[in-house]
Design an enzyme around this catalytic site. Structure first.
Site, PDB file in Angstrom:
ATOM      1  CG  HIS A 276      -1.979  -1.147   1.011  1.00 33.39           C
ATOM      2  ND1 HIS A 276      -2.475  -1.667   2.198  1.00 33.39           N
ATOM      3  CD2 HIS A 276      -2.547  -1.758   0.061  1.00 33.39           C
ATOM      4  CE1 HIS A 276      -3.258  -2.848   1.889  1.00 33.39           C
ATOM      5  NE2 HIS A 276      -3.275  -2.779   0.421  1.00 33.39           N
TER       6      HIS A 276
ATOM      7  CB  CYS B 107       7.020   9.906 -10.680  1.00 38.23           C
ATOM      8  SG  CYS B 107       6.530  10.293 -12.405  1.00 38.23           S
TER       9      CYS B 107
ATOM     10  CB  CYS C 274       8.628   7.022 -14.812  1.00 37.93           C
ATOM     11  SG  CYS C 274       9.405   8.009 -13.691  1.00 37.93           S
TER      12      CYS C 274
ATOM     13  CB  CYS D 176       8.436  12.845 -12.267  1.00 37.13           C
ATOM     14  SG  CYS D 176       9.874  11.816 -12.722  1.00 37.13           S
TER      15      CYS D 176
ATOM     16  N   GLY E 132      -0.127  -9.824  12.569  1.00 34.31           N
ATOM     17  CA  GLY E 132      -0.719  -8.464  12.687  1.00 34.31           C
ATOM     18  C   GLY E 132      -1.808  -8.161  11.699  1.00 34.31           C
TER      19      GLY E 132
ATOM     20  CB  SER F 173      -7.838 -10.553  10.060  1.00 28.93           C
ATOM     21  OG  SER F 173      -8.066  -9.310   9.351  1.00 28.93           O
TER      22      SER F 173
HETATM   23 ZN   LIG Z   1       8.279  10.010 -13.610  1.00 27.74          ZN
END
Ligand SMILES: [Zn+2]
Length: 262
Positions: free
Chosen positions: A130, A138, A141, A161, A201, A203
């Site tokens: 996550h 960015c 890319c 970027c 930690g 489920s």
């Molecule tokens: Zn980039």
């Protein structure tokens, strides 16, 4: 299995043997391991979303539609989660897990946590499914940047970027945002190889994380669960070690070390 009293000791012993005898051990962690570092969970009693309401389900779409507005919102006064993240330190469980990697037992770690604690503890092989709240990414890319490395000019938002000029957002995967494919690919590659998975930690109810323990079981691997409570994953686990991550992991690793050097 008897998970109390002597049964617990026995399960720990078996888990130690399994970690040593398995060909390819991976681990997966979730919010439970961060709670012990002072990071409030999102859901459940005392959870950030329980108190403040869930974030909108279309954060990513809002970013795409109005990246400048997204950044203006972010740069406002820090909220509760930002403060908790800034203060949190890895706990004894995080350190023990790094040790498990260093002694060559743990090959890879998949975490659902965004808090940077596994990285701060020193993991080398890590997939943050996550994202990581301390990093920026960015969307063109997928290059990642530390917050310090990215110059944020307030009257020229959003930041871009330097490589591809794409919009830069938090590395954290927002609601409505696909998990970066290269991260997902690493998770599937590692899970396919694993004959043992340590799940701590979590489920593992949220997809795609939920599919990894199931995959390990489906190809004949074993699951070791570490959690304070029974979870929906417990019936699937071969060994379920109940207790705090910050206590179980150091004990487990200490015994692995003792057996390896015996
Ligand atoms: Zn980039």
């Amino acid at each position: 299995m008897d998970k109390s009293g002597n049964g617990h000791v026995w399960a720990l012993d078996q888990a130690v043997d399994l970690l040593i005898s398995s060909r390819y051990v991976i681990a997966m962690t979730g919010a439970g391991v961060s709670v012990e570092s002072g990071i409030p969970p999102f859901r459940g009693p005392g959870g950030l979303w329980t108190k403040h309401g869930e974030p909108p389900m279309d954060v990513y779409q809002r970013f795409l539609a109005d990246p400048k507005g997204y950044w203006e919102e972010r740069l406002k006064a820090p909220n509760e989660i930002v403060q908790a993240l800034a203060q949190a330190q890895p706990n004894a469980g995080h350190s023990a897990m790094v040790e498990l990697e260093q002694i060559g037992i743990l090959r890879h770690l998949i975490t659902q946590n965004i808090d940077n604690l596994h990285r701060a503890a020193g993991h080398q092989k890590l997939a943050e499914i996550h994202g990581n709240a301390q990093l920026l990414r960015c969307i063109g890319c997928s290059q990642r940047f530390t917050k310090e490395a990215m110059v944020i000019v307030l009257d020229d938002l959003p930041p871009r970027c330097p490589t591809c000029h794409g919009f830069v957002k938090a590395d954290t995967v927002h609601f409505g945002e696909p998990i970066p494919p290269e991260v997902l690919e690493v998770c599937f590659r590692e899970t396919r190889q694993a004959d043992c998975m340590l799940v701590a930690g979590t489920s593992a109810l949220v997809y795609p994380a939920a599919s990894f323990p199931q995959m390990v079981k489906q190809h004949g691997g074993v699951l070791i669960e570490v959690n304070l409570y029974d979870t929906p994953l417990t019936p699937l686990a071969d060994y379920s070690l109940q207790g705090p991550f910050g206590e179980i992991l150091p004990t487990l690793v200490e015994q692995v070390r003792a057996k390896l050097t015996a």
